[in-house]
Design an enzyme around this catalytic site. Structure first.
Site, PDB file in Angstrom:
ATOM      1  N   THR A  96      11.317 -33.754  54.704  1.00 50.28           N
ATOM      2  CA  THR A  96      12.713 -34.120  54.927  1.00 50.28           C
ATOM      3  C   THR A  96      13.585 -33.274  54.019  1.00 50.28           C
ATOM      4  O   THR A  96      13.103 -32.724  53.038  1.00 50.28           O
ATOM      5  CB  THR A  96      12.891 -35.622  54.588  1.00 50.28           C
ATOM      6  OG1 THR A  96      12.249 -36.404  55.585  1.00 50.28           O
ATOM      7  CG2 THR A  96      14.340 -36.039  54.538  1.00 50.28           C
ATOM      8  N   ASP A 114      18.807 -34.535  57.139  1.00 54.49           N
ATOM      9  CA  ASP A 114      18.447 -34.029  58.462  1.00 54.49           C
ATOM     10  C   ASP A 114      17.953 -35.194  59.309  1.00 54.49           C
ATOM     11  O   ASP A 114      17.948 -36.346  58.854  1.00 54.49           O
ATOM     12  CB  ASP A 114      17.376 -32.938  58.346  1.00 54.49           C
ATOM     13  CG  ASP A 114      16.018 -33.503  57.983  1.00 54.49           C
ATOM     14  OD1 ASP A 114      15.918 -34.179  56.940  1.00 54.49           O
ATOM     15  OD2 ASP A 114      15.052 -33.289  58.726  1.00 54.49           O
ATOM     16  N   LYS A 126      18.228 -41.286  58.564  1.00 56.23           N
ATOM     17  CA  LYS A 126      17.647 -41.318  57.225  1.00 56.23           C
ATOM     18  C   LYS A 126      18.622 -41.775  56.145  1.00 56.23           C
ATOM     19  O   LYS A 126      18.243 -41.861  54.983  1.00 56.23           O
ATOM     20  CB  LYS A 126      17.112 -39.924  56.857  1.00 56.23           C
ATOM     21  CG  LYS A 126      16.048 -39.408  57.815  1.00 56.23           C
ATOM     22  CD  LYS A 126      15.535 -38.053  57.397  1.00 56.23           C
ATOM     23  CE  LYS A 126      14.509 -37.533  58.401  1.00 56.23           C
ATOM     24  NZ  LYS A 126      13.982 -36.206  58.014  1.00 56.23           N
ATOM     25  N   GLY A 132      10.069 -39.379  52.861  1.00 53.96           N
ATOM     26  CA  GLY A 132       8.711 -39.893  52.721  1.00 53.96           C
ATOM     27  C   GLY A 132       8.276 -40.567  54.002  1.00 53.96           C
ATOM     28  O   GLY A 132       8.640 -40.161  55.102  1.00 53.96           O
ATOM     29  N   SER A 175      10.890 -32.165  51.267  1.00 55.86           N
ATOM     30  CA  SER A 175      10.206 -30.875  51.310  1.00 55.86           C
ATOM     31  C   SER A 175      11.172 -29.710  51.427  1.00 55.86           C
ATOM     32  O   SER A 175      10.848 -28.578  51.073  1.00 55.86           O
ATOM     33  CB  SER A 175       9.215 -30.848  52.482  1.00 55.86           C
ATOM     34  OG  SER A 175       9.895 -31.089  53.700  1.00 55.86           O
ATOM     35  N   ASP A 216      12.562 -24.981  56.143  1.00 59.08           N
ATOM     36  CA  ASP A 216      11.470 -25.929  55.929  1.00 59.08           C
ATOM     37  C   ASP A 216      11.002 -26.447  57.280  1.00 59.08           C
ATOM     38  O   ASP A 216      11.808 -26.913  58.079  1.00 59.08           O
ATOM     39  CB  ASP A 216      11.942 -27.089  55.049  1.00 59.08           C
ATOM     40  CG  ASP A 216      10.905 -28.201  54.965  1.00 59.08           C
ATOM     41  OD1 ASP A 216       9.722 -27.886  54.727  1.00 59.08           O
ATOM     42  OD2 ASP A 216      11.275 -29.370  55.149  1.00 59.08           O
ATOM     43  N   SER A 272      11.716 -30.188  58.134  1.00 57.06           N
ATOM     44  CA  SER A 272      13.105 -30.593  58.361  1.00 57.06           C
ATOM     45  C   SER A 272      13.619 -29.920  59.626  1.00 57.06           C
ATOM     46  O   SER A 272      13.204 -28.809  59.953  1.00 57.06           O
ATOM     47  CB  SER A 272      13.981 -30.195  57.169  1.00 57.06           C
ATOM     48  OG  SER A 272      13.451 -30.692  55.961  1.00 57.06           O
TER      49      SER A 272
END
Length: 264
Positions: A25, A41, A57, A71, A153, A190, A193
């Site tokens: 994320t 995101d 989120k 997570g 991440s 990433d 994401s």
């Protein structure tokens, strides 16, 4: 893979093993002159697959406090739901506004109790009588109070944007644009994401602006609309012949089932 290397006569010790694929994320939070801005995101992954392209989120904790979660999706949702309930009971008991440090203390105590087995990395933001606050909370319960922070991440890509562009006492429009840039940096750098960018602005005057899909860098509708599809592929009514139709009405029943009403 190791079995294939042995069968091919290769030296297993000299060959690097494949790295585990990472999922995650990008969540961020920052303080500006008139409050705080949170961003996240919307990609949720299950192993190597994208499970949800529009996952929410940024979670509600109190009328003046929101929390971004990274997570395990179930852990972040249920943890924030539990603390939100406790904060509501505390407000009813004290007749006062929830404080951000109170939410931070509740979250860190709960996560420390489970020694990191609840996979919830959180960015907590809100405004109370003491002004705007941003906290980062790790799954093991450690916390930090910062002017801006990133987690997940994609946090390194997002942090590079903050480190190069954040300044104290930014205006709201500048702060929101900076958060969007940070989230987009995580989305494009990433693999865990992706999809859209959500933002939440919490102001010291008590007003809140929650924006779902503030930025949609991966919108596919324009690309699909640009493709010229042959009209021959469209199946018109009557293409498949209808041979026969039958209708059998259900027989009336006078038997009572005795079922209770569904509990909600």
């Amino acid at each position: 893979m190791i079995e294939r290397m042995v069968n091919a006569g290769q030296n297993v010790a000299a060959q690097p093993l494949p790295m585990a694929k990472k999922t995650g994320t990008t969540i961020v939070g920052m303080i500006y002159k008139g409050g705080v801005v949170l961003g996240a995101d919307t990609r949720a992954t299950g192993g190597d697959e994208v499970a949800d392209k529009n996952c929410e989120k940024i979670h509600y904790l109190a009328p003046n406090i929101y929390c971004c979660g990274a997570g395990t999706a179930a852990d972040t949702e249920k943890t924030t739901e539990l603390i939100s309930s406790k904060l509501e009971l505390l407000r009813m008991n004290t007749y006062s506004q929830s404080r951000v440090v109170t939410a931070c203390t509740m979250l860190k105590r709960m996560l420390f109790r489970y020694q990191g087995h609840i996979s919830a990395a959180l960015v907590l933001g809100g405004c109370d009588v003491n002004g705007p606050h941003i906290y980062q909370i790790y799954p093991h319960g450690s916390t930090g109070k910062l002017p801006y922070t990133t987690m997940g991440s994609g946090s390194l890509a997002a942090m590079s944007v903050f480190e190069s562009s954040w300044t104290p006492d930014m205006e709201e429009a500048e702060a929101v644009e900076l958060v969007k840039r940070a989230i987009k940096a995580g989305i494009f750098n990433d693999l865990g994401s992706g999809s859209n960018c959500d933002t939440t602005v919490i102001r010291v005057d008590g007003s809140i602006t929650v924006t779902r899909g503030a930025v949609k860098p991966n919108e596919v509708a324009p690309l699909r609309n640009a493709i010229r599809r042959s009209d021959r592929l469209n199946m018109r009514p009557g293409t498949t012949p209808l041979l026969k139709t039958e209708f059998h009405p259900a027989a009336p029943t006078t038997e009572e089932t005795g079922a209770d009403a569904m509990e909600t």
